[in-house]
Design an enzyme around this catalytic site. Structure first.
Site, PDB file in Angstrom:
ATOM      1  N   ASP A  23       0.991  -1.152  -0.085  1.00  0.00           N
ATOM      2  CA  ASP A  23       0.046   0.004   0.070  1.00  0.00           C
ATOM      3  C   ASP A  23       0.911   1.215  -0.040  1.00  0.00           C
ATOM      4  O   ASP A  23       1.775   1.176   0.840  1.00  0.00           O
ATOM      5  CB  ASP A  23      -1.030   0.019   1.427  1.00  0.00           C
ATOM      6  CG  ASP A  23      -2.018  -0.836   1.128  1.00  0.00           C
ATOM      7  OD1 ASP A  23      -2.159  -1.534   0.038  1.00  0.00           O
ATOM      8  OD2 ASP A  23      -2.775  -0.703   2.121  1.00  0.00           O
ATOM      9  N   LYS A  80      -8.171   0.584  -5.012  1.00  0.00           N
ATOM     10  CA  LYS A  80      -9.253  -0.138  -4.575  1.00  0.00           C
ATOM     11  C   LYS A  80     -10.636   0.424  -4.789  1.00  0.00           C
ATOM     12  O   LYS A  80     -10.832   1.745  -5.099  1.00  0.00           O
ATOM     13  CB  LYS A  80      -9.318  -0.102  -2.862  1.00  0.00           C
ATOM     14  CG  LYS A  80      -8.096  -1.023  -2.277  1.00  0.00           C
ATOM     15  CD  LYS A  80      -8.157  -0.770  -0.860  1.00  0.00           C
ATOM     16  CE  LYS A  80      -7.124  -1.482  -0.062  1.00  0.00           C
ATOM     17  NZ  LYS A  80      -6.872  -3.070  -0.382  1.00  0.00           N
ATOM     18  N   GLY A 152      -5.239  -3.172   8.968  1.00  0.00           N
ATOM     19  CA  GLY A 152      -5.085  -1.797   9.925  1.00  0.00           C
ATOM     20  C   GLY A 152      -4.615  -2.391  11.176  1.00  0.00           C
ATOM     21  O   GLY A 152      -4.744  -1.416  12.019  1.00  0.00           O
ATOM     22  N   ARG A 164      -5.767 -20.884   6.954  1.00  0.00           N
ATOM     23  CA  ARG A 164      -6.389 -22.218   7.512  1.00  0.00           C
ATOM     24  C   ARG A 164      -7.548 -22.788   7.148  1.00  0.00           C
ATOM     25  O   ARG A 164      -7.718 -24.009   6.745  1.00  0.00           O
ATOM     26  CB  ARG A 164      -5.901 -22.444   9.024  1.00  0.00           C
ATOM     27  CG  ARG A 164      -4.397 -22.347   9.138  1.00  0.00           C
ATOM     28  CD  ARG A 164      -4.246 -22.761  10.738  1.00  0.00           C
ATOM     29  NE  ARG A 164      -2.829 -22.589  11.159  1.00  0.00           N
ATOM     30  CZ  ARG A 164      -2.072 -23.729  11.073  1.00  0.00           C
ATOM     31  NH1 ARG A 164      -2.334 -24.763  10.349  1.00  0.00           N
ATOM     32  NH2 ARG A 164      -0.791 -23.628  11.643  1.00  0.00           N
ATOM     33  N   GLY A 234      -0.072  -3.788   3.814  1.00  0.00           N
ATOM     34  CA  GLY A 234      -0.559  -2.407   3.901  1.00  0.00           C
ATOM     35  C   GLY A 234      -0.146  -1.427   5.008  1.00  0.00           C
ATOM     36  O   GLY A 234       0.613  -0.931   4.609  1.00  0.00           O
ATOM     37  N   SER A 235      -0.648  -1.156   6.158  1.00  0.00           N
ATOM     38  CA  SER A 235      -0.092  -0.275   6.951  1.00  0.00           C
ATOM     39  C   SER A 235       1.077  -0.807   7.663  1.00  0.00           C
ATOM     40  O   SER A 235       1.862   0.126   8.163  1.00  0.00           O
ATOM     41  CB  SER A 235      -1.094  -0.406   8.258  1.00  0.00           C
ATOM     42  OG  SER A 235      -2.346  -0.129   7.954  1.00  0.00           O
TER      43      SER A 235
END
Length: 291
Positions: A23, A80, A152, A164, A234-235
């Site tokens: 990101d 997105k 996040g 899983r 992402g973050s």
């Protein structure tokens, strides 16, 4: 979209296999990601940690900002759209985005229906937390699947749970008799051809990445060892103490996910990881969107 085009889109997604998708919020971050060896970047104005902190309605990013990132790097650029928001998808296709992520990270535009991805030429990425969700998105035309995790948070537990769960359900399908696949398809609400593919090949018909909560090289390697074919971060990178070093380390971890010596080496002196949020301390907001 023709059948040939869909096969091409699935092959385009296969080219990202073994890679890391990061990101990024601006051209500078995109260049850092590219230099670190990212396979692609995800352009968005607010990363999941900021979306979670700010609350409110989160929407598609400004096309101008996305175009600036497209111009800054030579690797593929994703963006997105909200679940079910086919006009946001039309806009992204118009600016020649490489991949569209119909994402639970943004506020859903439609609480019943997803985008009909077969109406588009561009490949779509979708999240799934179990085999049924994955195959339903593929039936709609998704060219790539990723776990949902809980974006996040910096907490890997949900991505592990989803991977899983998917693996267990795939093994269950493999153990069925041929004549039992029709009932399985009915239960999963998907075409029987997709269930037959899983039965025969022991995997999804499209590439399957891990996403949600990846914050360290060890997290990335864990997801790869559990069967992910690549990782979204992402973050975890640009919310950390040393984004440049951490980005490079996570790329190396995905490449060398079965080598503990290399993993130990690249995990040293990375600076502070993003401040994580335990799943028990929060309301699960995003992973439950879009079934």
């Amino acid at each position: 979209m023709t059948e040939n085009r869909y096969e091409l889109n699935k092959n385009l997604a296969q080219m990202l296999k073994g890679g890391v998708i990061m990101d990024v919020q601006n051209p500078e971050q995109a260049r850092i990601a590219e230099a670190a060896g990212a396979a692609a970047v995800m352009a968005l104005e607010r990363i999941p940690a900021d979306i979670r902190a700010a609350g409110g309605v989160s929407r598609m990013s400004d096309p101008k900002m996305i175009k600036e990132i497209q111009e800054a790097v030579s690797i593929p650029v994703m963006a997105k759209v909200r679940i079910g928001h086919f006009v946001e998808a039309q806009i992204l296709e118009a600016i020649e985005i490489d991949y569209i992520d119909e994402s639970e990270v943004l506020s859903p535009a439609d609480d019943r229906f997803h985008v009909d991805k077969k109406e588009f030429q561009v490949p779509f990425v979708c999240g799934a937390k179990d085999l049924g969700e994955a195959l339903r998105r593929i039936a709609e035309g998704a060219s790539m699947i990723r776990t949902k995790g809980e974006p996040g948070t910096g907490d890997i537990v949900q991505a592990v749970r989803h991977m899983r769960m998917m693996n267990q359900e795939i093994r269950r399908i493999q153990n069925l008799r041929e004549d039992e696949l029709y009932v399985a398809a009915k239960d999963l609400q998907v075409p029987v051809e997709l269930v037959q593919y899983v039965h025969e090949h022991g995997k999804l018909p499209v590439v399957n990445f891990a996403a949600g909560g990846v914050a360290t090289p060890a997290d990335a390697a864990l997801m790869m060892q559990l069967g992910a074919e690549g990782v979204f971060v992402g973050s975890g990178i640009f919310k950390s103490g040393d984004p440049v070093k951490r980005a490079s380390a996570i790329v190396k971890a995905v490449t060398n996910f079965r080598n503990p010596q290399i993993l130990a080496q690249i995990s040293e002196d990375l600076g502070e990881a993003m401040v994580g949020i335990n799943e028990n301390e929060i309301q699960i907001l995003m992973a439950e969107r879009g079934k």
